[in-house]
Design an enzyme around this catalytic site. Structure first.
Site, PDB file in Angstrom:
ATOM      1  N   GLU A 107       4.918  -3.853 -14.100  1.00 28.62           N
ATOM      2  CA  GLU A 107       5.821  -3.862 -15.253  1.00 28.62           C
ATOM      3  C   GLU A 107       7.197  -4.421 -14.866  1.00 28.62           C
ATOM      4  O   GLU A 107       7.778  -5.213 -15.600  1.00 28.62           O
ATOM      5  CB  GLU A 107       5.973  -2.458 -15.836  1.00 28.62           C
ATOM      6  CG  GLU A 107       4.736  -2.001 -16.582  1.00 28.62           C
ATOM      7  CD  GLU A 107       5.061  -0.917 -17.596  1.00 28.62           C
ATOM      8  OE1 GLU A 107       5.664  -1.242 -18.638  1.00 28.62           O
ATOM      9  OE2 GLU A 107       4.707   0.241 -17.325  1.00 28.62           O
ATOM     10  N   THR A 129      -1.803   4.251  -7.845  1.00 31.35           N
ATOM     11  CA  THR A 129      -2.033   3.382  -9.005  1.00 31.35           C
ATOM     12  C   THR A 129      -0.823   3.372  -9.932  1.00 31.35           C
ATOM     13  O   THR A 129      -0.399   2.294 -10.381  1.00 31.35           O
ATOM     14  CB  THR A 129      -3.318   3.800  -9.751  1.00 31.35           C
ATOM     15  OG1 THR A 129      -4.418   3.713  -8.840  1.00 31.35           O
ATOM     16  CG2 THR A 129      -3.577   2.910 -10.951  1.00 31.35           C
ATOM     17  N   HIS A 160      -7.221  -1.202 -10.117  1.00 27.42           N
ATOM     18  CA  HIS A 160      -6.697  -1.006  -8.757  1.00 27.42           C
ATOM     19  C   HIS A 160      -7.908  -1.117  -7.833  1.00 27.42           C
ATOM     20  O   HIS A 160      -8.752  -0.233  -7.810  1.00 27.42           O
ATOM     21  CB  HIS A 160      -6.021   0.364  -8.643  1.00 27.42           C
ATOM     22  CG  HIS A 160      -5.184   0.515  -7.421  1.00 27.42           C
ATOM     23  ND1 HIS A 160      -4.291   1.554  -7.283  1.00 27.42           N
ATOM     24  CD2 HIS A 160      -5.078  -0.218  -6.282  1.00 27.42           C
ATOM     25  CE1 HIS A 160      -3.677   1.449  -6.121  1.00 27.42           C
ATOM     26  NE2 HIS A 160      -4.153   0.385  -5.494  1.00 27.42           N
TER      27      HIS A 160
END
Length: 159
Positions: free
Chosen positions: A77, A69, A103
């Site tokens: 990002e 994750t 996730h």
């Protein structure tokens, strides 16, 4: 004191309200320092392969050799960051300030993960992205939103 309002004439707005109306009219665009030109809908895409170094076992976030994750969040990002860099002035960058993702599916070693980002909101220097990550079968493995702020790198680093 009461004043009769003539409804046949448009209301006059104070300068601040006129500026707000102008900004609302140009809601899909923001210009900072007359150089930065971000718009709603700007998209980004980045990919990476699930290797041992980006698994839950390597990150310490689990014991299994599947895509971690934290690795998925880092890819999201990076996708957002790289999508806006061509629109920033020299000396500007972005910093991540908020992420809200799920996730949804495990991805084993060797899987190609692709992340898509899209700007969905701009409020001065705050930029909000919709993010989605897919495996090489086209299944969504994660999605959500990510917020970044445009910064002057030199000023930021001097704090």
């Amino acid at each position: 004191y009461s004043k009769k309002i003539d409804k046949s004439r448009p209301l006059s707005l104070s300068k601040g309200r006129q500026n707000k109306r102008r900004f609302d009219k140009l809601n899909e665009r923001i210009i900072v320092n007359n150089i930065m030109d971000l718009k709603l809908g700007i998209k980004g895409e980045e990919s990476e392969v699930v290797r041992h170094d980006n698994t839950a076992a390597a990150y310490g976030s689990g014991l299994v050799e599947v895509y971690a994750t934290p690795a998925m969040i880092a890819l999201m990002e990076k996708t957002c960051y790289r999508s806006v860099m061509p629109y920033l002035s020299e000396g500007e960058g972005t910093v991540g300030t908020h992420i809200n993702v799920a996730h949804k599916k495990a991805s084993p070693l060797g899987t190609v993960i692709t992340c898509h980002s899209e700007i969905i909101e701009i409020d001065r220097r705050r930029v909000v992205f919709k993010v989605e990550a897919f495996d090489d079968k086209g299944d969504v493995i994660g999605d959500g939103t990510h917020e970044r702020f445009v910064i002057n790198v030199e000023k930021f680093m001097s704090k």
